[in-house]
Enzyme design. Structure first.
Site, PDB file in Angstrom:
ATOM      1  N   GLN A 167      -9.679   9.769  -4.256  1.00 41.91           N
ATOM      2  CA  GLN A 167      -8.613   9.682  -3.575  1.00 41.91           C
ATOM      3  C   GLN A 167      -9.967  11.178  -2.374  1.00 41.91           C
ATOM      4  OE1 GLN A 167      -6.404   9.981  -1.225  1.00 41.91           O
ATOM      5  NE2 GLN A 167      -7.913  10.109  -0.152  1.00 41.91           N
ATOM      6  N   HIS A 175      -9.931   1.489   0.815  1.00 42.77           N
ATOM      7  CA  HIS A 175      -9.465   2.309   1.794  1.00 42.77           C
ATOM      8  C   HIS A 175     -10.429   2.707   2.616  1.00 42.77           C
ATOM      9  CE1 HIS A 175      -5.616   3.919  -0.245  1.00 42.77           C
ATOM     10  NE2 HIS A 175      -5.136   5.068   0.670  1.00 42.77           N
ATOM     11  N   ASP A 211       2.518   3.252   3.133  1.00 39.47           N
ATOM     12  CA  ASP A 211       1.317   4.707   2.078  1.00 39.47           C
ATOM     13  C   ASP A 211       2.176   5.614   1.674  1.00 39.47           C
ATOM     14  OD1 ASP A 211      -1.578   5.037   2.258  1.00 39.47           O
ATOM     15  OD2 ASP A 211      -2.162   5.236   4.287  1.00 39.47           O
ATOM     16  N   GLU A 245     -10.962   3.874   7.103  1.00 37.76           N
ATOM     17  CA  GLU A 245      -9.494   5.173   7.938  1.00 37.76           C
ATOM     18  C   GLU A 245     -10.085   5.955   7.974  1.00 37.76           C
ATOM     19  OE1 GLU A 245      -6.579   6.383   4.805  1.00 37.76           O
ATOM     20  OE2 GLU A 245      -5.318   6.480   6.491  1.00 37.76           O
ATOM     21  N   HIS A 280       1.417   5.047  -2.026  1.00 37.35           N
ATOM     22  CA  HIS A 280       0.385   6.126  -2.898  1.00 37.35           C
ATOM     23  C   HIS A 280       1.315   7.309  -3.589  1.00 37.35           C
ATOM     24  CE1 HIS A 280      -3.250   6.260  -1.002  1.00 37.35           C
ATOM     25  NE2 HIS A 280      -2.675   5.879   0.206  1.00 37.35           N
ATOM     26  N   TRP A 340       0.427  14.150   3.856  1.00 44.06           N
ATOM     27  CA  TRP A 340      -0.376  12.887   5.416  1.00 44.06           C
ATOM     28  C   TRP A 340       0.794  12.843   6.119  1.00 44.06           C
ATOM     29  CZ3 TRP A 340      -1.986  12.555   0.361  1.00 44.06           C
ATOM     30  CH2 TRP A 340      -2.967  13.319   0.313  1.00 44.06           C
ATOM     31  N   HIS A 362       0.958  -1.539  -0.025  1.00 44.05           N
ATOM     32  CA  HIS A 362       0.111  -0.120   0.379  1.00 44.05           C
ATOM     33  C   HIS A 362       0.774   1.084  -0.102  1.00 44.05           C
ATOM     34  CE1 HIS A 362      -3.624   2.044   1.072  1.00 44.05           C
ATOM     35  NE2 HIS A 362      -3.044   3.144   1.098  1.00 44.05           N
TER      36      HIS A 362
HETATM   37 FE   FE2 Z   1      -3.822   5.004   1.330  1.00 42.44          FE
END
Ligand code: FE2
Length: 419
Positions: free
Chosen positions: A151, A209, A308, A212, A57, A314, A55
């Site tokens: 997203q 996702h 991630d 979360e 991005h 993030w 996972h």
């Molecule tokens: Fe993610």
């Protein structure tokens, strides 16, 4: 023909220490194997299959310091708002350059398999175009799967569902979703149903996702699991994050884990990122942000870890080091018995490969591609305890890289004198 000798092979229980490779494929594993043109002595070090980052991005990497990217609250939702602004300035060249740098950083730390979510809430599909090209260019050296990920929502972003479908037609491997970000529970549910429909229609994998959030009422994992169980595609499906599942009560959790066992659905947790993002509205005690990794693992539910974020709005300090992710994950999940420590490398290797549905070409077995890592440790326990470096990454029998072993056995004067 190549022969790797004096190896300690992870999960190999019969003391076989030699791996014979011909034309990039493992042809024999054992002892006293036939001679080869080239023999490489691994000095008794641990050999494991390549790390899997299940996972990531790759369209977000290295944007944490871009204008407008600063996430002052440290929450998931502000990260999404910040990315909304940052992505407006994204170009194909910039997306390509950053993704390549991110992949290089991961590969340099032993990753050979990456599942990347790519934001398709973008009329130009810039990130997707860059990623599809890179996936093909690097195919021989690193296996990349692309998730068509909305997203900013499948429905909260106008036309998001259509962009996903377009991305699947262009060649994305998996359908994504973000039901907890949609504007109402019903719409989140609608997005989960649409995710499964699209996966069926185009024959794709699923990676959502899912939940979360710290909100214990966010239970989209329940619907996702039920739908893929009905369709018989649980093993082709992944629920990522599922943070709220770490906060639900046990009666609900254990009933659901029984259903997860039946569906065969996979789970990916992102320990560093969610430890940082979740629990932000808690006072004390603050939640850890992690789903029930230990209980899933104990109950035969496939669970793995992902990085991630690499330096994005993030989470600023991701660096693609899966040993660091494992280290954090086993602490947060309290995975630390000797038996667990001997096996926990599974969370960044075999379990990730199962999530990616690449088991047919993954693992140190005869007939499979000669893809493996040499770690600077002699046992799985020592690899985890020392957070061992990757000394070599081998792909189809060839080195992607090798580096000299740093010596930890330096003599410190004080101790020599004391002895
Ligand atoms: Fe993610």
């Amino acid at each position: 023909m190549k022969k790797f000798t004096n190896a300690r092979i992870y999960r190999q229980h019969d003391h076989a220490s030699e791996i014979l490779v011909d034309k990039g494929v493992i042809t024999q594993i054992g002892t006293n194997l036939p001679e080869a043109d080239e023999e490489i002595d691994l000095g008794g070090r641990l050999v494991v299959p390549p790390y899997v980052d299940a996972h990531l991005h790759l369209d977000y990497v290295y944007t944490a310091r871009n204008e407008g990217a600063t996430n002052t609250s440290g929450t998931l939702f502000e990260g999404i708002a910040r990315w909304h602004d940052v992505k407006k300035t994204q170009t194909l060249e910039d997306a390509r350059e950053r993704a390549l740098k991110g992949i290089e950083e991961e590969v340099s730390k032993g990753v050979q398999f990456i599942r990347t979510h790519i934001d398709v809430d973008d009329p130009k599909l810039t990130g997707l175009k860059a990623m599809l090209e890179i996936r093909e260019q690097l195919r021989d050296n690193v296996t990349i799967q692309i998730v068509a990920f909305p997203q900013e929502g499948m429905y909260a972003y106008k036309g998001g569902d259509e962009m996903i479908e377009e991305a699947l037609k262009m060649g994305a491997d998996c359908v994504g979703g973000i039901p907890h970000f949609e504007w109402a529970r019903e719409i989140g549910e609608k997005s989960v149903r649409r995710t499964v429909e699209l996966a069926e229609k185009y024959g794709k994998l699923i990676d959502v996702h899912c939940d979360e959030t710290d909100d214990v009422m966010s239970r989209f994992v329940e619907l996702l699991n039920a739908l893929v169980m009905i369709e018989g595609i649980g093993a082709r499906t992944t629920a990522s994050h599922t943070c709220s599942f770490g906060s639900v009560d046990n009666a609900y959790a254990y009933r659901m884990m029984g259903l997860f066992q039946k569906s065969g659905m996979n789970f990916t947790a992102n320990p560093t990122e969610n430890a940082y993002l979740q629990g932000r509205q808690d006072s004390y005690p603050k939640r850890r942000g992690l789903t029930r990794v230990k209980e899933m693992w104990e109950n035969g539910i496939n669970v793995c870890f992902g990085q991630d974020s690499i330096n994005d709005p993030w989470y600023p300090v991701g660096n693609g080091n899966m040993m660091n992710i494992l280290d954090n994950g086993i602490h947060l999940a309290q995975i630390m018995s000797f038996d667990e420590l001997d096996r926990c490398l599974d969370l960044i290797t075999y379990n990730g490969a199962k999530t990616l549905n690449v088991e047919d070409r993954y693992g140190i077995e005869v007939g499979k591609p000669a893809n493996f890592l040499v770690l600077n440790a002699n046992t799985p326990f020592e690899a985890v305890r020392q957070r061992a470096d990757v000394l070599a990454s081998i792909r189809n029998g060839e080195y992607l890289f090798k580096r000299p072993a740093p010596s930890y056995e330096i003599e410190i004067d004080l101790f020599r004198k004391t002895r």
